[in-house]
Design a protein around this motif. Sequence first.
Motif, PDB file in Angstrom:
ATOM      1  N   GLN A 144      35.363  34.162  44.049  1.00 21.24           N
ATOM      2  CA  GLN A 144      36.722  34.114  44.571  1.00 21.24           C
ATOM      3  C   GLN A 144      37.252  32.691  44.429  1.00 21.24           C
ATOM      4  O   GLN A 144      36.474  31.727  44.420  1.00 21.24           O
ATOM      5  N   GLU A 181      43.220  45.433  47.759  1.00 23.89           N
ATOM      6  CA  GLU A 181      43.702  44.111  47.372  1.00 23.89           C
ATOM      7  C   GLU A 181      43.441  43.034  48.423  1.00 23.89           C
ATOM      8  O   GLU A 181      43.845  41.888  48.239  1.00 23.89           O
ATOM      9  N   ASP A 183      40.585  42.095  48.656  1.00 26.25           N
ATOM     10  CA  ASP A 183      39.691  41.366  47.749  1.00 26.25           C
ATOM     11  C   ASP A 183      40.573  40.729  46.675  1.00 26.25           C
ATOM     12  O   ASP A 183      41.068  41.405  45.771  1.00 26.25           O
ATOM     13  N   THR A 184      40.781  39.431  46.777  1.00 25.72           N
ATOM     14  CA  THR A 184      41.736  38.738  45.909  1.00 25.72           C
ATOM     15  C   THR A 184      41.383  38.869  44.439  1.00 25.72           C
ATOM     16  O   THR A 184      42.254  39.097  43.596  1.00 25.72           O
ATOM     17  N   LYS A 188      43.553  42.127  43.795  1.00 25.11           N
ATOM     18  CA  LYS A 188      44.880  41.616  43.429  1.00 25.11           C
ATOM     19  C   LYS A 188      44.916  41.055  42.006  1.00 25.11           C
ATOM     20  O   LYS A 188      45.811  41.380  41.219  1.00 25.11           O
ATOM     21  N   SER A 189      43.967  40.192  41.638  1.00 26.79           N
ATOM     22  CA  SER A 189      44.029  39.534  40.328  1.00 26.79           C
ATOM     23  C   SER A 189      43.877  40.532  39.186  1.00 26.79           C
ATOM     24  O   SER A 189      44.576  40.445  38.168  1.00 26.79           O
TER      25      SER A 189
END
Length: 327
Positions: A144, A181, A183-184, A188-189
Amino acid sequence: MTIKEVAEMAGVSTAAVSRYFNGGSLSEEKRKKIKKTIDKTQFSPNALAQTMRTGKSGNIGVIIPDIKSHSMSRVLTGLVSSLENDNYYAFIGCTYGEKEKEVQFIETMQRGSLDGIVLMGTVMTPHLKETINDCKIPVVITGQNFKGLTCVYHDDENAMHDMAELVLKKRKKVAFIGVNEADTATGKSRRKGVEKAFTNNGLDFSKAPRETASFTAESGYEAGKRLVAAHPDIDGVICASDHIAHGVMRAFKEAGKKIPEDVSVTGVGDSWADMISEPQLTTVGLYYEDCGKVAGDLLLEMINDPDRSGRINQIKLGYTIIERGSI
């Protein structure tokens, strides 16, 4: 008994005995003499005395969310290889997804004479960030990228963009199965990377078929069944992980779809199962072992050089698109 007494009995210097215990360079003759003496006397060095003398215990803590995770085991492999080069050992704590346990482990580990902590694959909360900032020993995060903290992470957004571009060149109605999301990185990424590819190809991502799954083949299977039932004309599915993709392939096969003739399926992770699935899975190769090794090297630098412990290092690793039979 002391190291000095062991040295006298073995007929070697105290420095030679110290090198023996620390894994240093030593002739085979001296190593055998020291080992014979240790076996005879059952001597072992006092860890507390060593810590008091050097200021270091030679141990670090590792906090992981899932002990069964294939990606975590690969990161651990790289991490241990880095630590072994400096004669360090890792003590592992598993949270099993319980976020408050991360805080508990950090607080316990810094009280337990460990020299540093590697925190893997976390979801950041205000309480966790405060705990990391207040920690008295160095902390490195893997998987992360968090502002103001030392991290080693993957280029998830660009990796997924490139994978989506590959699928969109071959298929007309493409779906995406992502993860939570919070969980970045994987949530999201990876979603942002796919969305960017849709936009670049003149497509409205908001109208694309989408599902959310967890990191299991079972969850991917259920998401795949929902997709094929609601959108039987789907001809491509981009998945946020390999496990999800394997479940999706099963769901589409059960619905009478052929892969890749009728539908393309892709994942992320390059796990061992990708090579034995039928067809073999097209995926993103992420450098998990490198992630662990770089994290270990960073942590050891922070431990050995106090001036570096206050610096923020953020290292982004690359990726490889691995095209196989599923596309």
